[in-house]
Structure formats: structure tokens, C-alpha cells
Scaffold this motif. Structure first.
Motif, mmCIF file in Angstrom:
data_model
loop_
_atom_site.group_PDB
_atom_site.id
_atom_site.type_symbol
_atom_site.label_atom_id
_atom_site.label_comp_id
_atom_site.label_asym_id
_atom_site.label_seq_id
_atom_site.Cartn_x
_atom_site.Cartn_y
_atom_site.Cartn_z
ATOM 1 N N PRO A 1 0.812 -1.282 -0.099
ATOM 2 C CA PRO A 1 0.182 -0.809 -0.229
ATOM 3 C C PRO A 1 0.608 1.283 0.033
ATOM 4 O O PRO A 1 0.258 1.974 -0.661
ATOM 5 C CB PRO A 1 -0.991 -0.082 1.201
ATOM 6 C CG PRO A 1 -1.166 -0.670 1.103
ATOM 7 C CD PRO A 1 0.583 -2.541 0.889
ATOM 8 N N HIS A 2 1.849 1.032 0.416
ATOM 9 C CA HIS A 2 2.707 1.892 1.128
ATOM 10 C C HIS A 2 3.409 2.453 -0.809
ATOM 11 O O HIS A 2 3.802 4.155 -0.790
ATOM 12 C CB HIS A 2 3.599 2.309 1.627
ATOM 13 C CG HIS A 2 4.658 1.632 1.865
ATOM 14 N ND1 HIS A 2 4.949 -0.024 1.930
ATOM 15 C CD2 HIS A 2 6.210 1.445 0.931
ATOM 16 C CE1 HIS A 2 6.119 -0.553 1.169
ATOM 17 N NE2 HIS A 2 6.712 0.458 0.873
ATOM 18 N N GLN A 3 3.131 1.660 -1.722
ATOM 19 C CA GLN A 3 3.884 2.211 -3.181
ATOM 20 C C GLN A 3 2.565 3.029 -4.076
ATOM 21 O O GLN A 3 3.182 2.948 -4.814
ATOM 22 C CB GLN A 3 4.625 0.961 -2.812
ATOM 23 C CG GLN A 3 5.899 0.052 -2.463
ATOM 24 C CD GLN A 3 6.243 -0.931 -2.965
ATOM 25 O OE1 GLN A 3 5.695 -2.042 -3.308
ATOM 26 N NE2 GLN A 3 7.594 -1.489 -2.983
ATOM 27 N N LEU A 4 1.814 2.468 -3.021
ATOM 28 C CA LEU A 4 0.215 2.748 -4.282
ATOM 29 C C LEU A 4 0.173 4.420 -3.666
ATOM 30 O O LEU A 4 0.228 5.022 -3.171
ATOM 31 C CB LEU A 4 -0.265 2.349 -4.043
ATOM 32 C CG LEU A 4 -0.752 0.691 -4.550
ATOM 33 C CD1 LEU A 4 -1.686 -0.247 -3.743
ATOM 34 C CD2 LEU A 4 0.611 0.300 -5.910
ATOM 35 N N GLY B 1 -2.533 7.387 -3.696
ATOM 36 C CA GLY B 1 -4.561 7.488 -2.880
ATOM 37 C C GLY B 1 -5.557 6.504 -3.774
ATOM 38 O O GLY B 1 -6.288 6.100 -3.828
ATOM 39 N N GLY B 2 -5.266 6.700 -5.523
ATOM 40 C CA GLY B 2 -5.907 6.469 -6.334
ATOM 41 C C GLY B 2 -6.052 5.204 -6.710
ATOM 42 O O GLY B 2 -6.674 3.957 -6.323
ATOM 43 N N GLN B 3 -4.858 4.540 -6.561
ATOM 44 C CA GLN B 3 -4.072 3.018 -6.715
ATOM 45 C C GLN B 3 -4.936 2.322 -5.289
ATOM 46 O O GLN B 3 -5.536 0.830 -5.691
ATOM 47 C CB GLN B 3 -3.257 3.140 -7.812
ATOM 48 C CG GLN B 3 -2.614 3.569 -8.172
ATOM 49 C CD GLN B 3 -0.582 3.727 -8.271
ATOM 50 O OE1 GLN B 3 -0.252 3.131 -7.466
ATOM 51 N NE2 GLN B 3 -0.373 3.118 -9.681
ATOM 52 N N ASP C 1 -6.255 12.922 -4.248
ATOM 53 C CA ASP C 1 -6.175 14.351 -5.132
ATOM 54 C C ASP C 1 -7.038 14.917 -5.914
ATOM 55 O O ASP C 1 -7.420 13.463 -6.870
ATOM 56 C CB ASP C 1 -4.714 14.294 -5.030
ATOM 57 C CG ASP C 1 -3.678 14.742 -3.592
ATOM 58 O OD1 ASP C 1 -4.217 14.985 -2.496
ATOM 59 O OD2 ASP C 1 -2.858 14.288 -4.151
ATOM 60 N N PRO C 2 -7.558 15.654 -6.761
ATOM 61 C CA PRO C 2 -8.420 16.007 -7.715
ATOM 62 C C PRO C 2 -7.992 15.343 -9.319
ATOM 63 O O PRO C 2 -8.647 14.812 -9.727
ATOM 64 C CB PRO C 2 -8.426 17.328 -7.658
ATOM 65 C CG PRO C 2 -8.219 18.145 -6.872
ATOM 66 C CD PRO C 2 -6.949 17.011 -5.836
#
Length: 287
Positions: A181-184, A186-188, A215-216
Motif C-alpha cells: 500500500p505505501h507504494q501506491l 491514493g487512487g490506486q 487529490d483531484p
């Protein structure tokens, strides 16, 4: 005249044919047991101490229907979603999903809360995607997706992994199977969360402002996945402030305020031609 399924109303007969699942499409959801509504809320009330958050909600959602819940913060939208999955206990009323009373067993004229095993059985048919992604940081993407099918449904690791890779294709993350998860972005991460919910083959998907923490520039990639689910006939209840998504995808829009349903109708009716002053004031602020 029979009511057309929502997917036909949204896209016409040709759109429905192109939206029908194929081997490369979203895995088939759990089979519906009832011919009636997928969700039925009857006089639903929820209080936190002396504060009543839901004040007698009546709501019906049909199979394959996409319904967007709109309203200001504190109107009860997220609480209603959590009640549907029995993450919050009701203070009054009842909720049925696919004809089954959620969270309780009725004995005579009294309701008795189900045990943890029975609740887990009900929840496996109801997928939920939260504002925050809630991925397990110590598991890679495939591990996050396969854990629930293996632990709750008893799928083999091989079968769960095979389906995880299918779902990653659907959410356009095939190259991230072994990422953490820390490598992705927010959208991913949110798309992984959607894949994780779909891995249980739910009958119903609940989305609680799934893009609010993004983020937008990342919002579109999550909404694209949700649009695909709508095209393929997933029953969805979505709490959102994304008016473009509601206009394009929703079969029905429900506006809530102060724990009640103020008005509902098609997106064109509610968003473009609201009737109630409270709805008009809200839309004036957000549009």
C-alpha cells in the motif's frame, strides 16, 4: 408495462448487451434470492446518545439500480450505509437486503441481534468501500484482495489468487499485484479497496464518499471503475459529492438532510430541477 432494468434505461438495449459480464469482466455477483427490492429500509432510526441521526428513513433500492445519496455533512448518509451493513446497530426500524433482515432475527414481536458468525455471513454479500482505503499495510496488493475470500468463504489460495489477478485487470492495476500500500497512490489504493470488496462476489456495493480523500487528479480513475460496475449491473448505493458522476450514472438521486429524506428522483430532476428549498440551497453551494 414492465419496468426496464436500470442498465437498459441508462444505456439502451445495445448498452445492456455490451455491459453483460464476460469471462474478462467483473466476476458474477452472488445470486439474488428475492424477486423484490435489493435494499429495503423501513422506518430506520439511529441515535447516538440524545442525538438522533436518522429519523425514520424509508428507502427502496431495486436490483441493478445505482442510487446516489447527496446531502450536507451530518445529514446521516454515511450512518445509513453503516446501518445497512450493520456496522451500526439500529435504534428503530429494520433493514432488509435481498429479502433478509440484516443484523437481527425476529422472534414474535421482538428483534434479537445476530451472533458474529451470522453477521459475517450476511456481510460477505455486501461490499463496502470507505473514504479511507483501510488496506493492510503488511500485505501486498494480492494479499489484501485474497484474505477475506480465503478466511471467510474458504476459497483455496490458488483460486483466490487467480480471481485477484482478474480483478486487478478490471481496476487497471495488473502491474501492481506485488506492490504494498505505501507504494501506491491514493487512487490506486482505493481501486485495490474496490477489488477487495468485489472479491467476495457481493450482491450489493456500498460506497461511502470513495473519492473524498483523493487529490483531484486521482478522482477520475476511481470513478471510472465505479462506472464500469454500474454498466455491468452491480447494485450500488453511493454517498458522493461528485455531481458529474451522479448525473451520468445514477438511476436515482436521494437528497438527505438532518436525518430525513428531503426529496428523490432522477438526477435531472433532483440536481437540475430541485423542488425543496433545502435541496436548492445545498446545490447552490456545491455546484
Amino acid at each position: 408495462m414492465a419496468r426496464l432494468p436500470p442498465a437498459v434505461r441508462r444505456h439502451g438495449e445495445q448498452g445492456l448487451m455490451s455491459a453483460m459480464p464476460t469471462p474478462a469482466s467483473t466476476p458474477e455477483p452472488s445470486r439474488s434470492k428475492a424477486a423484490g427490492p435489493m435494499v429495503e429500509a423501513i422506518g430506520v432510526r439511529k441515535s447516538f446518545g440524545a442525538v438522533e441521526v436518522l429519523s425514520g428513513i424509508d428507502m427502496t433500492i431495486l436490483p441493478r439500480e445505482v442510487v446516489c445519496l447527496l446531502g450536507p455533512s451530518g445529514s446521516g448518509k454515511s450512518t445509513l450505509l453503516r446501518c445497512i451493513n450493520h456496522l451500526e446497530k439500529l435504534s428503530g426500524g429494520r433493514i432488509l437486503v435481498d429479502g433478509e433482515l440484516i443484523g437481527y432475527r425476529e422472534r414474535g414481536d421482538r428483534l434479537h441481534e445476530l451472533g458474529s458468525a451470522e453477521l459475517a455471513r450476511q456481510r460477505r454479500d455486501i461490499g463496502m468501500v470507505f473514504q479511507r482505503f483501510n488496506l493492510f499495510p503488511h500485505l501486498d496488493v494480492v494479499g489484501n484482495i485474497t484474505q477475506a475470500p480465503m478466511l471467510i468463504k474458504g476459497e483455496s489460495r490458488a483460486e483466490a489468487t487467480r480471481r485477484a489477478h482478474e480483478l486487478l485487470e478490471i481496476v487497471d492495476l495488473a502491474g501492481k499485484a506485488n506492490a504494498y500500500p505505501h507504494q501506491l497512490s491514493g487512487g490506486q489504493q482505493q481501486r485495490v479497496a474496490i477489488a477487495r470488496a468485489l472479491a467476495m462476489r457481493p450482491k450489493l456495493m456500498l460506497f461511502d464518499e470513495p473519492t473524498s480523500a483523493l487529490d483531484p487528479e486521482l478522482v477520475g480513475e476511481v470513478l471510472a471503475v465505479m462506472k464500469r460496475l454500474a454498466l455491468e449491473g452491480m447494485t450500488m448505493l453511493v454517498v458522493t459529492h461528485e455531481m458529474g458522476f451522479a448525473r451520468e450514472v445514477a438511476d436515482r438521486v436521494i437528497f438527505m438532510d438532518r436525518g430525513v429524506v428531503v426529496e428523490q428522483g432522477t438526477a435531472a430532476d433532483v440536481i437540475a430541477r430541485p423542488r425543496h428549498d433545502r435541496t436548492k440551497a445545498f446545490l447552490k453551494r456545491v455546484l
